[in-house]
Design a protein around this motif. Structure first.
Motif, PDB file in Angstrom:
ATOM      1  N   PHE A  22       0.845  -1.192   0.000  1.00 29.86           N
ATOM      2  CA  PHE A  22       0.000   0.000   0.000  1.00 29.86           C
ATOM      3  C   PHE A  22       0.880   1.241   0.000  1.00 29.86           C
ATOM      4  O   PHE A  22       2.036   1.194   0.412  1.00 29.86           O
ATOM      5  CB  PHE A  22      -0.915   0.024   1.230  1.00 29.86           C
ATOM      6  N   GLU A  23       0.299   2.358  -0.420  1.00 25.99           N
ATOM      7  CA  GLU A  23       1.034   3.612  -0.351  1.00 25.99           C
ATOM      8  C   GLU A  23       1.083   4.072   1.101  1.00 25.99           C
ATOM      9  O   GLU A  23       0.136   3.876   1.847  1.00 25.99           O
ATOM     10  CB  GLU A  23       0.345   4.685  -1.215  1.00 25.99           C
ATOM     11  N   CYS A  24       2.193   4.671   1.477  1.00 24.09           N
ATOM     12  CA  CYS A  24       2.270   5.290   2.801  1.00 24.09           C
ATOM     13  C   CYS A  24       2.116   6.798   2.610  1.00 24.09           C
ATOM     14  O   CYS A  24       2.181   7.296   1.491  1.00 24.09           O
ATOM     15  CB  CYS A  24       3.608   4.993   3.475  1.00 24.09           C
ATOM     16  N   TYR A  76       4.532  13.698   2.040  1.00 25.05           N
ATOM     17  CA  TYR A  76       5.173  12.610   1.290  1.00 25.05           C
ATOM     18  C   TYR A  76       4.233  11.417   1.168  1.00 25.05           C
ATOM     19  O   TYR A  76       3.347  11.219   1.989  1.00 25.05           O
ATOM     20  CB  TYR A  76       6.511  12.207   1.920  1.00 25.05           C
ATOM     21  N   HIS A  77       4.436  10.666   0.107  1.00 26.97           N
ATOM     22  CA  HIS A  77       3.733   9.390  -0.034  1.00 26.97           C
ATOM     23  C   HIS A  77       4.578   8.491  -0.924  1.00 26.97           C
ATOM     24  O   HIS A  77       5.557   8.945  -1.519  1.00 26.97           O
ATOM     25  CB  HIS A  77       2.313   9.568  -0.566  1.00 26.97           C
ATOM     26  N   SER A  78       4.201   7.219  -0.975  1.00 28.66           N
ATOM     27  CA  SER A  78       5.025   6.275  -1.724  1.00 28.66           C
ATOM     28  C   SER A  78       4.298   5.779  -2.962  1.00 28.66           C
ATOM     29  O   SER A  78       3.067   5.830  -3.049  1.00 28.66           O
ATOM     30  CB  SER A  78       5.380   5.081  -0.839  1.00 28.66           C
ATOM     31  N   HIS A  79       5.081   5.338  -3.925  1.00 27.80           N
ATOM     32  CA  HIS A  79       4.574   4.631  -5.100  1.00 27.80           C
ATOM     33  C   HIS A  79       5.191   3.237  -5.056  1.00 27.80           C
ATOM     34  O   HIS A  79       6.339   3.064  -5.479  1.00 27.80           O
ATOM     35  CB  HIS A  79       4.982   5.352  -6.390  1.00 27.80           C
ATOM     36  N   PRO A  80       4.448   2.258  -4.507  1.00 28.86           N
ATOM     37  CA  PRO A  80       5.039   0.923  -4.352  1.00 28.86           C
ATOM     38  C   PRO A  80       5.459   0.281  -5.679  1.00 28.86           C
ATOM     39  O   PRO A  80       6.396  -0.501  -5.716  1.00 28.86           O
ATOM     40  CB  PRO A  80       3.928   0.118  -3.679  1.00 28.86           C
ATOM     41  N   PRO A  86       4.439  12.455  -9.995  1.00 29.87           N
ATOM     42  CA  PRO A  86       3.046  12.591  -9.545  1.00 29.87           C
ATOM     43  C   PRO A  86       2.065  11.950 -10.524  1.00 29.87           C
ATOM     44  O   PRO A  86       2.149  12.165 -11.733  1.00 29.87           O
ATOM     45  CB  PRO A  86       2.831  14.109  -9.487  1.00 29.87           C
ATOM     46  N   SER A  87       1.160  11.130  -9.993  1.00 33.18           N
ATOM     47  CA  SER A  87       0.131  10.509 -10.823  1.00 33.18           C
ATOM     48  C   SER A  87      -0.959  11.548 -11.094  1.00 33.18           C
ATOM     49  O   SER A  87      -0.983  12.621 -10.496  1.00 33.18           O
ATOM     50  CB  SER A  87      -0.474   9.317 -10.098  1.00 33.18           C
ATOM     51  N   GLU A  88      -1.878  11.181 -11.982  1.00 36.72           N
ATOM     52  CA  GLU A  88      -2.983  12.081 -12.291  1.00 36.72           C
ATOM     53  C   GLU A  88      -3.752  12.412 -11.009  1.00 36.72           C
ATOM     54  O   GLU A  88      -4.151  13.548 -10.780  1.00 36.72           O
ATOM     55  CB  GLU A  88      -3.910  11.373 -13.289  1.00 36.72           C
ATOM     56  N   THR A  89      -3.943  11.376 -10.182  1.00 35.17           N
ATOM     57  CA  THR A  89      -4.646  11.578  -8.910  1.00 35.17           C
ATOM     58  C   THR A  89      -3.873  12.528  -8.008  1.00 35.17           C
ATOM     59  O   THR A  89      -4.452  13.400  -7.372  1.00 35.17           O
ATOM     60  CB  THR A  89      -4.806  10.225  -8.177  1.00 35.17           C
ATOM     61  N   ASP A  90      -2.542  12.354  -7.965  1.00 32.99           N
ATOM     62  CA  ASP A  90      -1.732  13.239  -7.118  1.00 32.99           C
ATOM     63  C   ASP A  90      -1.911  14.702  -7.527  1.00 32.99           C
ATOM     64  O   ASP A  90      -1.980  15.589  -6.689  1.00 32.99           O
ATOM     65  CB  ASP A  90      -0.235  12.886  -7.230  1.00 32.99           C
ATOM     66  N   VAL A  91      -1.961  14.923  -8.833  1.00 35.20           N
ATOM     67  CA  VAL A  91      -2.104  16.297  -9.326  1.00 35.20           C
ATOM     68  C   VAL A  91      -3.470  16.847  -8.941  1.00 35.20           C
ATOM     69  O   VAL A  91      -3.605  17.970  -8.464  1.00 35.20           O
ATOM     70  CB  VAL A  91      -1.897  16.354 -10.858  1.00 35.20           C
TER      71      VAL A  91
HETATM   72 ZN    ZN Z   1       1.201   9.284  -5.988  1.00 30.93          ZN
END
Ligand code: ZN
Length: 133
Positions: A22-24, A76-80, A86-91
């Protein structure tokens, strides 16, 4: 430029590895672009492709930062499984354009990559990270 003490930097990577697949997520507080404290948060989504921080958890961190007179420097978060970009969601979910977004990528298991970005409405800019002492 964001300056991050080595122990906090390593702590972020360990957090990412611990929560994988999972992402942290977490928040870095400090002063003048220098990180002094990391707050590890729960990923309320428990998802390998997105994260969210519970509002009550964020509130607790904001209160603690205020008590210690430090500012929010980065989230901060992770991309496992994916690259540190940055993903589309992150943006879409970049709530704080003045705060850096740090992504820890575990795509290459033996070689975690950490990158920082400023996500604005118009552009995503890479921000340099300096690991100190
Ligand atoms: Zn992300």
């Amino acid at each position: 430029m964001i300056r991050i003490p080595k122990s906090i930097f390593n702590g972020m990577v360990e957090h990412a590895e611990k929560e994988s697949p999972f992402e942290c997520c977490g928040i870095l507080g400090g002063k003048n672009h220098r990180v002094e404290k990391a707050f590890k948060l729960q990923n309320a989504e428990k998802s390998p492709i997105r994260y969210s921080m519970a509002p009550q958890d964020q509130l607790k961190v904001f209160e603690e930062m205020e008590k210690e007179s430090i500012d929010m420097i980065a989230v901060y978060h992770s991309h496992p499984h994916t690259i540190p970009f940055p993903s589309e969601t992150d943006v879409k979910l970049a709530f704080y354009p003045e705060v850096a977004s740090i992504i820890i990528s575990l795509k290459e298991e033996q070689n975690p990559v950490v990158k920082a970005f400023r996500i604005g409405k118009e552009a995503i800019c890479l921000e340099e990270i300096e690991v100190i002492g």
